[in-house]
Design an enzyme around this catalytic site. Structure first.
Site, short mmCIF file in Angstrom:
data_model
loop_
_atom_site.label_atom_id
_atom_site.label_comp_id
_atom_site.label_asym_id
_atom_site.label_seq_id
_atom_site.Cartn_x
_atom_site.Cartn_y
_atom_site.Cartn_z
N TYR A 128 -37.56 -4.71 27.29
CA TYR A 128 -38.16 -3.55 26.64
C TYR A 128 -39.67 -3.75 26.59
O TYR A 128 -40.22 -4.23 25.61
CB TYR A 128 -37.59 -3.37 25.23
CG TYR A 128 -38.15 -2.19 24.46
CD1 TYR A 128 -37.73 -0.90 24.74
CD2 TYR A 128 -39.08 -2.38 23.43
CE1 TYR A 128 -38.23 0.18 24.03
CE2 TYR A 128 -39.58 -1.31 22.71
CZ TYR A 128 -39.15 -0.03 23.01
OH TYR A 128 -39.65 1.04 22.30
N TYR B 69 -35.73 6.81 29.29
CA TYR B 69 -36.18 5.92 28.23
C TYR B 69 -34.97 5.57 27.37
O TYR B 69 -34.57 6.34 26.50
CB TYR B 69 -37.27 6.61 27.39
CG TYR B 69 -37.99 5.66 26.49
CD1 TYR B 69 -39.07 4.93 26.97
CD2 TYR B 69 -37.59 5.46 25.17
CE1 TYR B 69 -39.73 4.03 26.16
CE2 TYR B 69 -38.25 4.56 24.36
CZ TYR B 69 -39.32 3.85 24.86
OH TYR B 69 -39.97 2.95 24.05
#
Lengths: 140, 385
Positions: B344, B294
């Site tokens: 994103y 992440y």
């Protein structure tokens, strides 16, 4: 100690039912933490029950106001809401072992260091409330 | 452990384009992504009977069902902790499908996070709402109001202790943008950066995060379809099993505003997930090949490299500098360009890339990849054939 007006637009604290005592003490110039009436544990952030002894009865205790900078940063872009110049945001570990997010005021960024000693002060917020902040502790 | 035929398997992936202004509703993005994932699998909306998304996704199950004509769902769930939700959804989906709660699970995340609202800007008029926002009360009056500020403050002790330089962080961004440059689906396709570009990009949060240390704000939708392996064998794609999907969240920690407990250089939740994966998947992240962390901020990548056991404490900057996360390295980092380079969509587009790597059809295919690891800090999953 009365609160200084360093950043006139500093956001007012959000006061939850369990956390309001912290900000109200700051308005009176006191830097406090939650203290469990069952086992005496000091707690921050505040909570509704002590995780050590599961006692619901909670009081507050004034702290020494002395601590150490664990981490510091300056939000540059986008600008922090309520600050005309970028604030120095710090994570402080106080003598009693608790940690607080706060600001260091009156120290130039180039003089900021992890490990530096600080002592508490108070800053007025936009709506006349107060927030504990920190200054360099020259005696520390 | 379930019988192999019952094992949860990702059979469909779908996504919209990744943009800065989608020009359509989040509901539409969710439906486009779900439909694309169902088409990819060779399934129809009428066959869906489970639904999941993040607790901060703005799309209601009612509306997704109503738009796509899903007649009935037997299971629904929303996962917490911001982007931590992304791989957490796989943990729930795996158990829901393998236990028979539902047969065909659809997971989506859709947001106009650039054109409609801005994750990277200081929030105003907010208060703690039970959606991983407890930090607001203790950080807002001090100007700690953005994910970048909270992350930088939390990363400070790690950066200081191991002498991590801005160039060390920059090498992560350069690598991710290099991967994105050859991925046609990436927002930054064809736009690699140099270490000088990174160093001269403006400060977001001094003294750690430049602009090019941060992920994007993206409009887009991503979806996954999951069912059991025996059903997957009759569908369109090479089945990609969820070999293990684990989650851990520890006392007095927060996801990004993680300040209050223990040594902030350590990643206890990631270490716990790693140990659980070793048992459930029989494999550790370090052994899984392509590695999709992440990457909301470069500092997070360093700490996940160590938390998930790819190298020892304080060694992440050297592990990356020595090329171990290059496309031809031991554990290639986000071949799609990650959240910094591709887009994103809150971590979900790293899961679709892990699926493509295992299928063997990715734009930047890692040769011989039969497994892949994907993480969102508090959760991690190993996918495999």
């Amino acid at each position: 100690m009365s609160a200084a007006q360093t950043d006139p637009d500093r956001p007012d604290p959000i006061m939850s039912l369990d956390g309001a005592f912290f900000w109200k003490a700051a308005e009176e110039g006191r830097f406090v933490a939650q203290k469990c009436c069952g086992c005496g544990a000091l707690l921050h952030p505040p909570r509704s029950i002590c995780p050590n002894c599961l006692c619901f009865e909670q009081a507050e205790q004034e702290l020494s106001g002395r601590g150490t900078v664990m981490s510091w940063v300056m939000p540059i872009h986008p600008p922090a809401r309520g600050f005309e110049t970028p604030p120095i945001v710090v994570l402080i570990e106080v003598e009693e072992g608790l940690r607080f997010v706060s600001n260091v005021v009156g120290v130039a960024p180039e003089d900021m260091k992890i490990g530096m000693k600080v002592k508490v002060g108070f800053a007025k917020t936009q709506g006349g409330k107060a927030a504990p902040i920190f200054h360099a502790d020259l005696e520390g | 452990m379930p019988d192999k035929n019952d094992q949860a398997t990702i059979v469909g992936i779908g996504q919209t384009e990744f943009s800065k202004n989608s020009g359509r509703s989040e509901q539409r993005l969710a439906c486009e992504a779900v439909l694309a994932a169902l088409n990819d699998a060779g399934l129809t909306p009428a066959q869906v009977d489970g639904m999941m998304t993040f607790n901060i996704d703005n799309n209601d199950e009612v509306d997704v069902m109503r738009s796509l004509g899903v007649p009935e769902i037997k299971y629904t769930m929303r996962t917490p902790q911001g982007g931590g939700s992304s791989v957490s959804t796989l943990v729930h989906a795996k158990h829901a499908v393998e236990s028979g709660f539902c047969d065909v699970m659809v997971i989506w995340r859709a947001m106009n996070e650039r054109s409609q609202y801005r994750f990277g800007q200081p929030a105003s008029g907010v208060s703690p709402n039970g959606k991983s926002t407890t930090f607001i009360e203790w950080a807002m009056p001090y100007g700690a109001q953005t994910p970048a500020t909270l992350e930088a403050l939390s990363a400070g002790p790690y950066m200081h202790r191991f002498g991590v330089t801005s160039e060390d962080l920059g090498r992560i961004s350069v690598l991710l943008r290099s991967n994105a440059a050859t991925n046609p689906a990436a927002w930054f396709h064809g736009k690699p950066i140099t270490l000088d570009d990174h160093q001269s990009s403006r400060w977001i949060v001094a003294p750690y995060l430049h602009l090019l240390d941060c992920c994007q704000e993206t409009d887009g939708g991503v979806a996954l379809v999951i069912t059991k392996l025996d059903r997957a064998r009759n569908l369109k794609q090479l089945p990609v099993r969820i070999l293990g999907a684990e989650y851990a969240f520890l006392y007095n920690h927060e996801v990004i505003s993680d300040f209050y407990e223990g040594d902030l250089a350590l990643r206890g939740n990631s270490e716990r997930v790693t140990e659980r994966l070793a048992r459930s998947a029989g494999l550790r992240p370090a052994e899984a090949g392509p590695t999709l962390f992440y990457d909301n901020f470069s500092t997070q990548v360093l700490r996940q490299v160590e938390g998930f056991g790819l190298c020892g404490l304080g060694e992440a900057k050297d592990y990356i500098r020595d090329g171990h996360m290059n496309l031809d390295g031991r554990t290639p980092l986000s071949p799609n360009g990650g959240l910094m380079g591709e887009g994103y969509v809150h971590g979900m587009n790293n899961i679709t890339e892990a699926v493509r790597q295992v299928r063997g059809v990715a734009a930047n295919q890692v040769s011989g990849a039969e497994t892949a690891f994907v993480s969102s800090g508090v959760a991690g999953a190993i996918l495999g054939r």
